[in-house]
Enzyme design. Structure first.
Site, PDB file in Angstrom:
ATOM      1  N   ASP A  85      12.873   4.308   3.550  1.00 14.77           N
ATOM      2  CA  ASP A  85      12.407   2.932   3.756  1.00 14.77           C
ATOM      3  C   ASP A  85      11.826   2.753   5.160  1.00 14.77           C
ATOM      4  OD1 ASP A  85      11.909   0.339   3.037  1.00 14.77           O
ATOM      5  OD2 ASP A  85      13.978  -0.364   3.283  1.00 14.77           O
ATOM      6  N   TRP A  92       6.595   0.680  10.022  1.00  7.44           N
ATOM      7  CA  TRP A  92       6.151   1.744  10.930  1.00  7.44           C
ATOM      8  C   TRP A  92       4.650   1.612  11.187  1.00  7.44           C
ATOM      9  CZ3 TRP A  92       2.826   5.999  10.725  1.00  7.44           C
ATOM     10  CH2 TRP A  92       3.036   7.000  11.684  1.00  7.44           C
ATOM     11  N   ASN A 102       9.240  -2.221  -7.166  1.00 11.23           N
ATOM     12  CA  ASN A 102       8.023  -2.000  -6.376  1.00 11.23           C
ATOM     13  C   ASN A 102       6.739  -2.282  -7.173  1.00 11.23           C
ATOM     14  OD1 ASN A 102       9.485   0.793  -4.526  1.00 11.23           O
ATOM     15  ND2 ASN A 102       9.297  -1.350  -3.904  1.00 11.23           N
ATOM     16  N   ARG A 115       4.721  -5.312  -6.014  1.00 11.77           N
ATOM     17  CA  ARG A 115       3.937  -5.363  -4.771  1.00 11.77           C
ATOM     18  C   ARG A 115       2.468  -5.649  -5.105  1.00 11.77           C
ATOM     19  NH1 ARG A 115       6.342  -1.087  -0.366  1.00 11.77           N
ATOM     20  NH2 ARG A 115       8.490  -1.796  -0.558  1.00 11.77           N
TER      21      ARG A 115
HETATM   22  C1  IPE Z   1      13.656   0.671  -1.871  1.00 12.36           C
HETATM   23  O1  IPE Z   1      12.889   0.198  -0.812  1.00 12.36           O
HETATM   24  C2  IPE Z   1      12.817   1.468  -2.798  1.00 12.36           C
HETATM   25  C3  IPE Z   1      12.250   2.688  -2.235  1.00 12.36           C
HETATM   26  C4  IPE Z   1      12.529   3.205  -1.078  1.00 12.36           C
HETATM   27  C5  IPE Z   1      11.303   3.352  -3.080  1.00 12.36           C
HETATM   28  P1  IPE Z   1      12.304  -1.291  -0.823  1.00 12.36           P
HETATM   29  O2  IPE Z   1      11.659  -1.511   0.483  1.00 12.36           O
HETATM   30  O3  IPE Z   1      11.476  -1.511  -2.024  1.00 12.36           O
HETATM   31  O4  IPE Z   1      13.636  -2.154  -0.984  1.00 12.36           O
HETATM   32  P2  IPE Z   1      13.972  -3.655  -0.581  1.00 12.36           P
HETATM   33  O5  IPE Z   1      12.945  -4.507  -1.252  1.00 12.36           O
HETATM   34  O6  IPE Z   1      13.905  -3.748   0.894  1.00 12.36           O
HETATM   35  O7  IPE Z   1      15.351  -3.862  -1.096  1.00 12.36           O
HETATM   36  C1  IPE Z   2       9.312   2.559   1.673  1.00 12.81           C
HETATM   37  O1  IPE Z   2       8.698   1.860   2.694  1.00 12.81           O
HETATM   38  C2  IPE Z   2       8.329   3.087   0.657  1.00 12.81           C
HETATM   39  C3  IPE Z   2       8.360   2.405  -0.634  1.00 12.81           C
HETATM   40  C4  IPE Z   2       9.209   1.471  -0.985  1.00 12.81           C
HETATM   41  C5  IPE Z   2       7.345   2.789  -1.597  1.00 12.81           C
HETATM   42  P1  IPE Z   2       8.298   0.336   2.537  1.00 12.81           P
HETATM   43  O2  IPE Z   2       6.936   0.262   1.937  1.00 12.81           O
HETATM   44  O3  IPE Z   2       9.350  -0.393   1.780  1.00 12.81           O
HETATM   45  O4  IPE Z   2       8.257  -0.143   4.040  1.00 12.81           O
HETATM   46  P2  IPE Z   2       8.814  -1.496   4.637  1.00 12.81           P
HETATM   47  O5  IPE Z   2      10.236  -1.642   4.180  1.00 12.81           O
HETATM   48  O6  IPE Z   2       7.942  -2.582   4.110  1.00 12.81           O
HETATM   49  O7  IPE Z   2       8.715  -1.324   6.117  1.00 12.81           O
HETATM   50 MG    MG Z   3      11.040  -1.357   2.330  1.00 10.24          MG
END
Ligand code: IPE
Ligand code: IPE
Ligand code: MG
Length: 246
Positions: A21, A26, A69, A72
């Site tokens: 995550d 980043w 996800n 998104r």
């Molecule tokens: C969890 O991360 C899923 C993955 C790392 C693929 P998210 O960024 O989607 O989770 P939440 O929304 O912060 O719980």
């Molecule tokens: C984890 O990073 C990757 C996936 C969930 C696909 P994020 O995309 O959730 O990154 P943040 O949490 O928004 O920083």
């Molecule tokens: Mg995340």
């Protein structure tokens, strides 16, 4: 002394699960678009896989895309799927060079056609590799997995192939996507979030959790070794008293 040297190689976790995550944050920290974070995150995956293969961790399961996800923005979802496809195709040879088997769990049928195809090919090509199994959790959700397992058992009962009395932890876990691997002893989540986000709920009933503020694209094998060293200092009691264990 580095964390690699502090590791007790005789007491490694067999299976490590990772919630990767922080890619978006980043990238944002550097004024870049979220996708730059996802691309950089692939380099972390590569390093962690090699780190696991290097020290002898047999199973590494990474949460790459959750069922949630899909909610998104469509551009991000599409870019993630394309990144998945290109990464799988680029990395299959390296996986084999490192003797790593590729596996996938989740509602794979919901992924784009090309992704299903290329993932299947990569899994076939790496099927005989024995050093480490890398499992990608894709379109995965633990609640989906548990409901699916319950449905399979119910169908077996309805067909007269299974007695209700024979449903136990063993027969239940045999229906899970992880039926052919041990439960993870250690779960690492990066980026300072302290939650499970619908990952491996059944399998992590007794897993040790390790949380770090490091964002996923900054996470490297030395960070993995640090997490394992921390894990090795813990006493896993499984309900017993400390005196019983010692
Ligand atoms: C969890 O991360 C899923 C993955 C790392 C693929 P998210 O960024 O989607 O989770 P939440 O929304 O912060 O719980
Ligand atoms: C984890 O990073 C990757 C996936 C969930 C696909 P994020 O995309 O959730 O990154 P943040 O949490 O928004 O920083
Ligand atoms: Mg995340």
């Amino acid at each position: 002394m580095g964390f690699r040297e502090q590791l007790d190689i005789t007491r490694l976790p067999q299976h490590i699960a990772v919630i990767m995550d922080g890619n978006g944050r980043w990238a944002k920290n550097q004024g870049k678009i979220r996708h730059f974070g996802h691309e950089s995150g692939v380099l972390s995956v590569k390093d962690i896989v090699e780190g696991c293969a290097d020290i002898g961790v047999k199973y590494l399961t990474v949460y790459a895309f959750s069922t949630e996800n899909w909610n998104r923005p469509v551009e991000e979802v599409n870019a993630l799927m394309e990144l998945l496809i290109s990464t799988i195709n680029q990395e299959t040879a390296t996986l084999t060079k490192n003797n790593v088997r590729l596996n996938a769990i989740g509602d794979i049928s919901s992924l784009p056609e090309q992704c299903i195809h290329d993932l299947g090919e990569a899994m076939r090509k790496t099927a005989d590799n024995t050093r480490c199994t890398l499992t990608l959790a894709l379109s995965y959700s633990a609640k989906w997995e548990l409901v699916t397992a319950a449905k399979k058992l119910a169908a077996q009962v309805a067909e007269g192939k299974l007695n209700i009395e024979d449903i136990d932890e063993h027969s239940f876990s045999a229906q899970l996507t992880t039926h052919d691997m041990p439960e993870p002893e250690l779960m690492i989540r990066t980026s300072g979030e302290h939650r499970i986000s619908n990952f491996l709920l059944w399998q992590m009933a007794y897993t040790e959790f390790y949380f770090t503020d490091t964002l996923w694209p900054d996470f490297r094998r030395e960070d993995l070794f640090e997490a394992i060293v921390d894990f090795q200092k813990r006493e896993r009691r499984f309900g017993k008293t400390s005196e019983q264990l010692n």
